[in-house]
Design an enzyme around this catalytic site. Structure first.
Site, PDB file in Angstrom:
ATOM      1  N   HIS B 183       0.666  -1.194   0.019  1.00  0.00           N
ATOM      2  CA  HIS B 183       0.009  -0.055   0.054  1.00  0.00           C
ATOM      3  C   HIS B 183       0.795   1.302   0.102  1.00  0.00           C
ATOM      4  O   HIS B 183       0.483   2.214  -0.664  1.00  0.00           O
ATOM      5  CB  HIS B 183      -0.820   0.089   1.120  1.00  0.00           C
ATOM      6  CG  HIS B 183      -1.631   1.338   1.330  1.00  0.00           C
ATOM      7  ND1 HIS B 183      -2.674   1.663   0.499  1.00  0.00           N
ATOM      8  CD2 HIS B 183      -1.233   2.397   2.044  1.00  0.00           C
ATOM      9  CE1 HIS B 183      -3.049   2.913   0.690  1.00  0.00           C
ATOM     10  NE2 HIS B 183      -2.330   3.349   1.839  1.00  0.00           N
ATOM     11  N   ASP B 448      -1.587  -9.190  -7.464  1.00  0.00           N
ATOM     12  CA  ASP B 448      -2.202 -10.260  -7.144  1.00  0.00           C
ATOM     13  C   ASP B 448      -1.975 -11.737  -7.922  1.00  0.00           C
ATOM     14  O   ASP B 448      -1.710 -12.737  -7.246  1.00  0.00           O
ATOM     15  CB  ASP B 448      -3.730 -10.313  -6.723  1.00  0.00           C
ATOM     16  CG  ASP B 448      -3.820  -9.502  -5.328  1.00  0.00           C
ATOM     17  OD1 ASP B 448      -3.098  -9.651  -4.454  1.00  0.00           O
ATOM     18  OD2 ASP B 448      -4.873  -9.081  -5.084  1.00  0.00           O
ATOM     19  N   CYS B 495      -3.958  -3.620 -15.137  1.00  0.00           N
ATOM     20  CA  CYS B 495      -3.824  -2.476 -14.237  1.00  0.00           C
ATOM     21  C   CYS B 495      -2.932  -2.815 -13.001  1.00  0.00           C
ATOM     22  O   CYS B 495      -2.921  -2.238 -11.846  1.00  0.00           O
ATOM     23  CB  CYS B 495      -5.272  -2.107 -13.616  1.00  0.00           C
ATOM     24  SG  CYS B 495      -5.973  -3.577 -12.758  1.00  0.00           S
TER      25      CYS B 495
END
Lengths: 87, 559
Positions: B183, B448, B495
């Site tokens: 993050h 991911d 993305c």
């Protein structure tokens, strides 16, 4: 100790802003302890946490109990305040 | 003067400032049971904590309704009574009494089926936290009161930390935890704050007296530079800015290869400010609107109106396609106002679309807001973490319900709004053809996808070296997904961070990727790169890459 019954008339009940303005109003009567009863729930009217958990909706019949200095005047004022809540 | 070499920058740039070591205390209560003789001391400690918190909140409440509500709670008689009773009757110390009293009230509020009261539960938690900081004698916001240019050094930084920062003074980050896709790294890139993450054994060598140059171009940290070095780096920083400006002067040109293949360069955003930034940096659309930031930076679930206002403003700003990803929380992203159960494996747990399909009201609120915004431009919906055709259908069924409701109320929306999915699980790759038949588009989430395909935790520093999107499994998966999408005439985008990797770009271009969505700051460099490549060469390269069986062989082709 004096007490009086009052019906909640405003749309949102003793909730959100009305609850918080009632708590600020009650706090003005420094020499008094104010209790509000809604059915089987009882709240210290100076506590926003307590007043919110009363769950007093439009149409609820509350009992306001005041104990302390000039309790009769305080009771009248608080009942009037609840009757005149808008929103 | 001391130099440290870092392996990779999370966000590029050169900055300097004093070191600011963030002290992030754990706020667990002391569990000690006290003697009767200590009660007065504990009661006094609590009273002082209340007084100090009230004083602090009063200042904040001057121009914020949220903090005005906090003030009511901080001064609340019931909270004080409850804490005092626990000290007096149960011999608990002030910290423990406070922790328990707050938890009891929060539980009571959260158990009531009333959105307003659930919001207040978050207020009570926040106030409790502030009081706990007072009791423990720590600052409630470790970044308060910074009044000179600093480089923040921390173990790790959470979204709630970065939300508290004043970027006028905070010039860069260095954290011990985290990889380039954590993050804090993503945040740093979108804010254009130079940063290094996952720098072990650095913090202990530094004090707040040190001066630091963070060179996230040459991948160096220089501690206490002399004047000559400082001047040299100031010039480097200037040159870097100039070069960036030059690249950005090509913003209006299409991303077309030398032999005529045009791709779309979109931006990943999390806020209106990001969208504005994307426009100024030449983004041709928004490939990923991270709607979770709307949720994470709030003190309650955002209402339909709040979300609608944001999405509408965003689409009116970009004036090009905008793909909104529905709420993607869980994993490493939490909400301050919603209690997540502790999970053994949060990344394999209750997250993303799984949460949305379970919390249907929350999901519908978001879908209605997105639909309403679709009346103002080409808004598209993207569901995250899809592992099956059933999930996609289930999500679309909820969407259908929302459409019918809006239609009944005569609220305008785009009935043919596009719905697509993130491909970020091995299941999504393997079932790509089945999914391609039903969706309008794919967007490959490489962060991911890499973690799940390789079974490598992307936040785990110990195995950070194994996290590599150039692994043959990842590259072949990407190629397979693009092929599957194209077979059914569907647009395939990406993305993840990989889309802006300069080494990956020719491969992805050659595989036929249609849309590249990245941090707005990377668009100029990518445009330049695409405009200087030949599609035919890239196709050859992609083919060659997919035939190799080791990362080393692949690297040899692209380096």
């Amino acid at each position: 100790m004096v007490s009086k019954k009052v019906i909640v008339n405003n749309k949102t009940g003793l909730h959100a802003r009305p609850a918080s303005s009632l708590v600020s109003f009650v706090k003005k009567f420094k020499g008094c302890t104010v209790t509000i009863i809604n059915g089987d729930k009882k709240a210290n009217a100076a506590s926003i946490i307590n007043v919110l958990t009363l769950g007093a909706k439009k149409g609820a019949e509350l009992e306001v109990i005041v104990e302390g200095e000039n309790e009769a005047i305080a009771l009248d004022e608080i009942v009037k305040f609840i009757e005149n809540i808008e929103e | 003067m001391k130099k440290f070499t870092v392996s990779k920058a999370a966000s590029k740039g050169i900055v300097m400032g004093k070191a600011f070591i963030a002290v992030q205390e754990k706020l667990e209560a002391d569990t000690r049971i006290i003697k009767d003789s200590e009660k007065d001391i504990e009661l006094a400690k609590f009273k002082k904590a209340v007084k100090d918190s009230v004083a602090e909140i009063k200042v904040l409440a001057e121009d914020s309704e949220i903090f005005a509500a906090h003030l009511d709670v901080a001064e609340d008689a019931v909270l004080a009574d409850s804490v005092e009773t626990k000290i007096n009757d149960e011999n608990k110390n002030a910290q423990l009494a406070l922790e328990e009293a707050v938890a009891e009230i929060v539980t009571m509020f959260e158990s009531l089926d009333d959105e307003y009261l659930r919001e207040r539960a978050a207020d009570i938690k926040d106030v409790g936290k502030r009081m706990m900081c007072k009791l423990k004698g720590v600052k409630s916001n470790p970044f308060e009161g910074i009044e000179e240019e600093v480089i923040v050094i921390a173990e790790d930084l959470a979204p709630s930390d970065t939300a508290n920062m004043d970027f006028k003074f905070i010039k860069g980050f260095i954290t011990e935890a985290g990889g380039v896709t954590s993050h804090v790294a993503i945040m740093a890139r979108s804010m254009e704050i130079p940063a290094f993450v996952g720098v072990a054994d650095f913090r202990s060598n530094i004090t707040n007296e040190d001066y630091i140059i963070l060179d996230a171009i040459g991948n160096e940290i220089i501690v206490n530079p002399n004047e000559d070095t400082k001047a040299e780096y100031l010039k480097k920083a200037e040159d870097y800015k100039k070069m960036k400006a030059e690249l950005e002067s090509m913003n209006d040109l299409p991303a077309t290869t030398l032999d005529g293949r045009t791709v779309e360069l979109f931006a990943n955003v999390g806020s209106i400010a990001d969208v504005e930034n994307a426009v100024s940096r030449g983004a041709e659309g928004i490939g990923l609107f991270r709607s979770e930031f709307l949720y994470m930076e709030n003190t309650k679930f955002p209402t339909e109106q709040e979300q609608f206002d944001t999405y509408k403003k965003a689409i009116e700003t970009i004036k090009h396609p905008m793909i909104i990803r529905t709420l993607d929380i869980g994993g490493d992203k939490e909400l301050s106002y919603y209690e997540f159960d502790k999970e053994e494996n949060p990344f394999l747990g209750w997250r993303a679309i799984r949460i949305s399909l379970d919390l249907k009201d929350v999901f519908k609120t978001q879908l209605r807001a997105i639909l309403r915004a679709s009346a103002y431009g080409d808004v598209r919906i993207m569901y995250p973490m899809i592992i099956s055709v059933e999930e996609f259908r289930a999500a679309n069924e909820v969407l259908q319900e929302c459409k019918e409701e809006l239609r009944k109320d005569n609220i305008p929306f785009n009935d043919s709004i596009q719905t697509g999915i993130m491909i970020e699980t091995p299941a999504g790759v393997i079932c790509a053809e089945d999914l391609a038949k039903e969706v309008d588009f794919f967007s490959i989430g490489t962060n991911d996808l890499t973690q799940y395909l390789l079974a490598v935790d992307r936040g785990n520093q110990k195995i950070a070296k194994m996290y590599n999107s150039f692994h043959p499994a990842v590259l072949r998966a990407i190629s397979k997904v693009i092929e599957a999408g194209h077979k059914y005439g569907k647009m395939v985008g990406m993305c993840g961070e990989f889309a802006s990797d300069e080494k990956a770009l020719p491969i992805l271009l050659g595989m036929g990727l249609d849309e590249f969505s990245m941090a707005a700051t990377e668009i100029a460099a990518s445009r330049y790169k695409v405009r200087n490549l030949k599609y035919e060469d890239c196709k050859e390269l992609a083919k060659a890459v997919c035939s190799k069986s080791t990362i080393a062989e692949i690297k040899a082709l692209i380096d």
